[in-house]
Design a protein around this motif. Structure first.
Motif, PDB file in Angstrom:
ATOM      1  N   PRO A  29       0.900  -1.207  -0.076  1.00  0.00           N
ATOM      2  CA  PRO A  29       0.116  -0.295  -0.077  1.00  0.00           C
ATOM      3  C   PRO A  29       0.914   1.384   0.035  1.00  0.00           C
ATOM      4  CG  PRO A  29      -0.617  -1.507   1.534  1.00  0.00           C
ATOM      5  CD  PRO A  29       0.370  -2.103   1.286  1.00  0.00           C
ATOM      6  N   ARG A  30       2.067   1.320   0.514  1.00  0.00           N
ATOM      7  CA  ARG A  30       3.135   2.459   0.545  1.00  0.00           C
ATOM      8  C   ARG A  30       3.373   2.994  -1.085  1.00  0.00           C
ATOM      9  NH1 ARG A  30       7.990   2.248   4.132  1.00  0.00           N
ATOM     10  NH2 ARG A  30       8.216   4.180   3.336  1.00  0.00           N
ATOM     11  N   ARG A  31       3.009   2.170  -1.864  1.00  0.00           N
ATOM     12  CA  ARG A  31       3.262   2.703  -3.322  1.00  0.00           C
ATOM     13  C   ARG A  31       2.339   3.837  -3.658  1.00  0.00           C
ATOM     14  NH1 ARG A  31       5.158  -2.748  -4.821  1.00  0.00           N
ATOM     15  NH2 ARG A  31       3.200  -3.308  -5.288  1.00  0.00           N
ATOM     16  N   ASN A  32       1.217   3.689  -3.260  1.00  0.00           N
ATOM     17  CA  ASN A  32       0.156   4.774  -3.366  1.00  0.00           C
ATOM     18  C   ASN A  32       0.479   5.834  -2.570  1.00  0.00           C
ATOM     19  OD1 ASN A  32      -0.797   3.436  -5.543  1.00  0.00           O
ATOM     20  ND2 ASN A  32      -2.746   2.578  -4.354  1.00  0.00           N
ATOM     21  N   ARG A  33       1.530   5.957  -1.798  1.00  0.00           N
ATOM     22  CA  ARG A  33       1.624   6.959  -0.922  1.00  0.00           C
ATOM     23  C   ARG A  33       3.158   7.779  -1.138  1.00  0.00           C
ATOM     24  NH1 ARG A  33       0.642   3.491   4.009  1.00  0.00           N
ATOM     25  NH2 ARG A  33      -1.424   2.789   3.638  1.00  0.00           N
ATOM     26  N   ARG A  63      -0.208  10.660  -4.123  1.00  0.00           N
ATOM     27  CA  ARG A  63      -1.092  11.196  -2.877  1.00  0.00           C
ATOM     28  C   ARG A  63      -2.427  11.798  -3.331  1.00  0.00           C
ATOM     29  NH1 ARG A  63       3.846  11.338  -0.049  1.00  0.00           N
ATOM     30  NH2 ARG A  63       3.712  13.473  -0.298  1.00  0.00           N
ATOM     31  N   GLY A  64      -2.074  12.844  -4.153  1.00  0.00           N
ATOM     32  CA  GLY A  64      -3.127  13.639  -4.667  1.00  0.00           C
ATOM     33  C   GLY A  64      -4.044  12.864  -5.513  1.00  0.00           C
ATOM     34  N   MET A  65      -3.398  12.081  -6.260  1.00  0.00           N
ATOM     35  CA  MET A  65      -4.571  11.296  -7.380  1.00  0.00           C
ATOM     36  C   MET A  65      -5.359  10.351  -6.453  1.00  0.00           C
ATOM     37  SD  MET A  65      -2.781  10.286 -10.890  1.00  0.00           S
ATOM     38  CE  MET A  65      -1.026   9.605 -10.128  1.00  0.00           C
ATOM     39  N   VAL A  66      -4.704   9.599  -5.521  1.00  0.00           N
ATOM     40  CA  VAL A  66      -5.760   8.685  -4.643  1.00  0.00           C
ATOM     41  C   VAL A  66      -6.428   9.400  -3.440  1.00  0.00           C
ATOM     42  CG1 VAL A  66      -3.995   6.883  -5.400  1.00  0.00           C
ATOM     43  CG2 VAL A  66      -3.822   7.853  -3.030  1.00  0.00           C
TER      44      VAL A  66
END
Ligand code: PBG
Length: 324
Positions: free
Chosen positions: A5-9, A15-18
């Motif tokens: 999950p850290r890939r999406n942060r 971070r802005g997209m998700v």
């Protein structure tokens, strides 16, 4: 590890997209306090940064807010004890402070959306939201007063009527009275689940509207109850409410979520005076980062399911967004 999950942060862009929830100034309603006089700006000691304004200065304040993108305001009056009485007669006085200022606001800023408050407390010598007799709050007799108050506010230009009194049957009484007088377009934002909360303390200081006797527990909801909010919401929907509100917001995020999951109407939440004051007090002491806590708090209310937030932080939020 296949899932990380850290890939999406990993970056601000990702971070802005998700990001699942975003606050916008359009989400906010700014409650404002009105007093009589000219060139008056009174601070409220329990609500740092919030003032009671006389009409002339309130118009200036609203103009600034409109420029910052705040379009909706909720107007509350602080009245001298001398105009209060047991039946809240002043609430329908066309030439009184509240209704005359409302007309002035709508004249100056026709594009602004003005919400008005329907409840007897600012006008009642008893400081209760309904008529008091022998220590009891009378429900059905109060409905007539509330309906007249709502019609008078609509006539003065109110866009949204906000019944905050918690009498049974008030939304229907107000809807019928408005329609009878030709105000089909005036909306109702019902205080659907309004709890008997200690978080209203600073607001009662601001308005001088604390009950003279007893408390509000026979009409406002018990903080212990969640399912009862569904009973109130069913009634408000059936009686013609356009928006459902939960109040206070922070200690009642579960109730916001519950209404959000069960009703199609827009959900509002009132981030009340005590919630504002707690954050301000901590920030002033240097215990918390005031801006970040404000954003996190408003975000939590929206994430829980409120599309609309009534908040004393509205202007501060708008200033922060504008980089000012
Ligand atoms: C009363 C009213 C209250 C608030 C809005 N309308 C307080 C109360 O029920 O005593 C509280 C708002 C706040 O605390 O910010 N009709």
């Amino acid at each position: 590890m296949l899932r990380r999950p850290r890939r999406n942060r990993k970056s601000a862009a990702i971070r802005g997209m998700v990001e699942e929830t975003r606050l916008h100034v359009n989400d906010l309603i700014f409650p404002v306090f009105l007093i009589d006089g000219k060139n008056e700006k009174e601070s409220i000691s329990s609500m740092p940064g919030i003032y009671r304004y006389s009409a002339d200065l309130l118009l200036k304040e609203m103009e600034e807010c409109l420029k910052l993108g705040i379009r909706t305001f909720d107007l509350f009056p602080r009245l001298p004890e001398s105009v209060k009485d047991p039946l809240a007669i002043e609430a329908t006085n066309e030439n009184g402070l509240y209704l005359s200022t409302l007309r002035r606001i709508k004249q100056e800023f026709p594009e602004a959306c003005i919400m008005t408050d329907v409840a007897m407390d600012p006008y009642s010598s008893e400081g209760h939201d309904g008529i008091v007799r022998d220590g009891k709050i009378l429900n059905d007799e109060t409905l007539e007063v509330l309906a007249k108050m709502a019609v008078a506010q609509a006539r003065a230009g109110a866009d949204i009527i906000g019944p905050s009194d918690m009498m049974d049957g008030r939304v229907e009484a107000i809807r019928e009275a408005l329609d009878d007088e030709g105000f089909q377009e005036v909306s109702i934002m019902s205080y659907t689940a309004k709890y008997a909360s200690a978080y209203y303390g600073p607001f009662r200081d601001a308005l001088g509207s604390a009950p003279k006797s007893g408390d509000k527990k026979t009409y406002q909801m018990d903080p212990a109850n969640q399912r009862e909010a569904l009973v109130e919401a069913d009634l408000d929907v059936a009686e013609g409410a356009d928006f459902l509100m939960v109040k206070p917001a922070l200690a009642y995020l579960d109730v916001i979520k519950l209404l959000r999951d069960n009703y199609e109407l827009p959900i509002a939440a009132y981030n009340v005076s005590g919630e504002y004051s707690m954050i301000k007090a901590a920030a002033r002491n240097g215990w918390l980062d005031g801006d970040r806590i404000m954003l996190e708090t408003l975000l939590s209310i929206k994430r829980a399911g409120a599309n609309i937030i009534l908040t004393y932080f509205a202007k501060e939020f708008a200033l922060l967004q504008a980089g000012k």
